[in-house]
Design a protein around this motif. Structure first.
Motif, mmCIF file in Angstrom:
data_model
loop_
_atom_site.group_PDB
_atom_site.id
_atom_site.type_symbol
_atom_site.label_atom_id
_atom_site.label_comp_id
_atom_site.label_asym_id
_atom_site.label_seq_id
_atom_site.Cartn_x
_atom_site.Cartn_y
_atom_site.Cartn_z
ATOM 1 N N MET A 14 32.191 5.420 43.262
ATOM 2 C CA MET A 14 32.204 4.891 41.911
ATOM 3 C C MET A 14 30.918 4.114 41.644
ATOM 4 O O MET A 14 30.455 3.365 42.487
ATOM 5 C CB MET A 14 33.384 3.952 41.715
ATOM 6 N N LYS A 15 30.390 4.299 40.455
ATOM 7 C CA LYS A 15 29.225 3.557 39.999
ATOM 8 C C LYS A 15 29.630 2.772 38.765
ATOM 9 O O LYS A 15 30.305 3.291 37.867
ATOM 10 C CB LYS A 15 28.056 4.503 39.664
ATOM 11 N N ASN A 16 29.246 1.514 38.733
ATOM 12 C CA ASN A 16 29.591 0.618 37.629
ATOM 13 C C ASN A 16 28.327 0.139 36.943
ATOM 14 O O ASN A 16 27.427 -0.402 37.595
ATOM 15 C CB ASN A 16 30.368 -0.592 38.158
ATOM 16 N N LEU A 17 28.297 0.328 35.632
ATOM 17 C CA LEU A 17 27.141 -0.073 34.839
ATOM 18 C C LEU A 17 27.573 -1.119 33.826
ATOM 19 O O LEU A 17 28.563 -0.933 33.115
ATOM 20 C CB LEU A 17 26.550 1.150 34.127
ATOM 21 N N PHE A 18 26.832 -2.214 33.795
ATOM 22 C CA PHE A 18 27.095 -3.312 32.871
ATOM 23 C C PHE A 18 25.872 -3.440 31.968
ATOM 24 O O PHE A 18 24.811 -3.852 32.428
ATOM 25 C CB PHE A 18 27.349 -4.607 33.645
ATOM 26 N N LEU A 19 26.036 -3.043 30.715
ATOM 27 C CA LEU A 19 24.926 -3.051 29.763
ATOM 28 C C LEU A 19 25.027 -4.265 28.859
ATOM 29 O O LEU A 19 26.098 -4.540 28.289
ATOM 30 C CB LEU A 19 24.970 -1.786 28.911
ATOM 31 N N ILE A 20 23.923 -4.978 28.703
ATOM 32 C CA ILE A 20 23.882 -6.146 27.833
ATOM 33 C C ILE A 20 22.678 -6.004 26.909
ATOM 34 O O ILE A 20 21.534 -5.850 27.370
ATOM 35 C CB ILE A 20 23.776 -7.458 28.634
ATOM 36 N N ARG A 21 22.963 -6.018 25.625
ATOM 37 C CA ARG A 21 21.868 -6.015 24.649
ATOM 38 C C ARG A 21 21.312 -7.430 24.576
ATOM 39 O O ARG A 21 22.068 -8.414 24.593
ATOM 40 C CB ARG A 21 22.385 -5.575 23.281
ATOM 41 N N HIS A 22 20.005 -7.555 24.501
ATOM 42 C CA HIS A 22 19.387 -8.883 24.410
ATOM 43 C C HIS A 22 20.008 -9.683 23.272
ATOM 44 O O HIS A 22 20.524 -9.132 22.299
ATOM 45 C CB HIS A 22 17.875 -8.779 24.222
ATOM 46 N N ALA A 23 19.956 -10.997 23.406
ATOM 47 C CA ALA A 23 20.487 -11.895 22.385
ATOM 48 C C ALA A 23 19.589 -11.881 21.146
ATOM 49 O O ALA A 23 18.486 -11.337 21.148
ATOM 50 C CB ALA A 23 20.606 -13.305 22.951
ATOM 51 N N LYS A 24 20.093 -12.495 20.076
ATOM 52 C CA LYS A 24 19.390 -12.542 18.785
ATOM 53 C C LYS A 24 18.024 -13.212 18.958
ATOM 54 O O LYS A 24 17.909 -14.278 19.547
ATOM 55 C CB LYS A 24 20.240 -13.329 17.785
ATOM 56 N N SER A 25 17.017 -12.558 18.418
ATOM 57 C CA SER A 25 15.659 -13.070 18.574
ATOM 58 C C SER A 25 15.122 -13.632 17.265
ATOM 59 O O SER A 25 15.661 -13.400 16.195
ATOM 60 C CB SER A 25 14.738 -11.967 19.094
ATOM 61 N N SER A 26 14.036 -14.356 17.409
ATOM 62 C CA SER A 26 13.398 -15.009 16.272
ATOM 63 C C SER A 26 12.301 -14.121 15.685
ATOM 64 O O SER A 26 11.569 -13.457 16.401
ATOM 65 C CB SER A 26 12.777 -16.330 16.730
ATOM 66 N N TRP A 27 12.224 -14.160 14.372
ATOM 67 C CA TRP A 27 11.157 -13.454 13.650
ATOM 68 C C TRP A 27 10.196 -14.447 13.002
ATOM 69 O O TRP A 27 9.324 -14.056 12.234
ATOM 70 C CB TRP A 27 11.760 -12.559 12.565
ATOM 71 N N GLU A 28 10.347 -15.738 13.319
ATOM 72 C CA GLU A 28 9.582 -16.776 12.625
ATOM 73 C C GLU A 28 8.092 -16.745 12.920
ATOM 74 O O GLU A 28 7.282 -16.872 12.021
ATOM 75 C CB GLU A 28 10.159 -18.155 12.953
#
Length: 161
Positions: free
Chosen positions: A1-15
């Motif tokens: 078994m292979k387990n993948l945990f995907l996390i999208r980066h948190a909210k970023s700044s455009w300032e």
């Protein structure tokens, strides 16, 4: 078994007038990353490798997660090729993982993450939000052989408010 945990980066700044790769997290992103990372610590396996895009917002998200997982920041492998928005590229990277590792935690970007979980998971997700976490298990012993897996868990910031 292979387990993948995907996390999208948190909210970023455009300032600030920065190139895309150098954008840092904003305050909401920092708070959401802490919330999600604290919510998932009990479901992560004891052994894993951690991969992160080299983009500032992804690497900062990874650092928040490892802090709350009580891991060393040195345990993160920063990979420039994870700075991609293309799920074909993401798939290629994941399938190249050493088969000695059964559990991979990966910090990356959209559209690649949403498209990947919809191709390889068994639950449709319209959009993996910033700080979103999705785990998929694959019934194979080789990363290069992953195909349709089972989506085990999703944790999104809105679920924790």
């Amino acid at each position: 078994m292979k387990n993948l945990f995907l996390i999208r980066h948190a909210k970023s700044s455009w300032e600030a007038p920065l190139i895309d790769k150098d954008r840092p997290l904003n305050n909401r992103g920092i708070l959401d990353a802490h919330s999600v990372s604290q919510a998932i610590t009990g479901i992560l396996p004891k052994t894993f490798i951690i991969w992160s895009s080299t983009a500032k917002r992804a690497s900062e998200t990874a650092m928040i997660f490892v802090q709350n997982m009580q891991c060393s920041v040195e345990s993160i492998l920063f990979k420039d090729d994870l700075y991609t928005f293309d799920f074909h590229q993401l798939e290629k990277i994941i399938k190249s993982c050493d088969n000695d590792y059964d559990n991979v935690i990966l910090f990356g970007h959209n559209e690649a993450i949403t498209d990947f979980v919809n191709k390889f998971g068994d639950e449709y997700i319209e959009n993996v939000p910033t700080s979103g976490f999705v785990s998929i298990v694959f019934d194979t012993n080789k990363w290069e052989n992953i195909s349709k897996g089972k989506t085990l868990k999703m944790v999104f910031p809105k679920d924790l408010k």
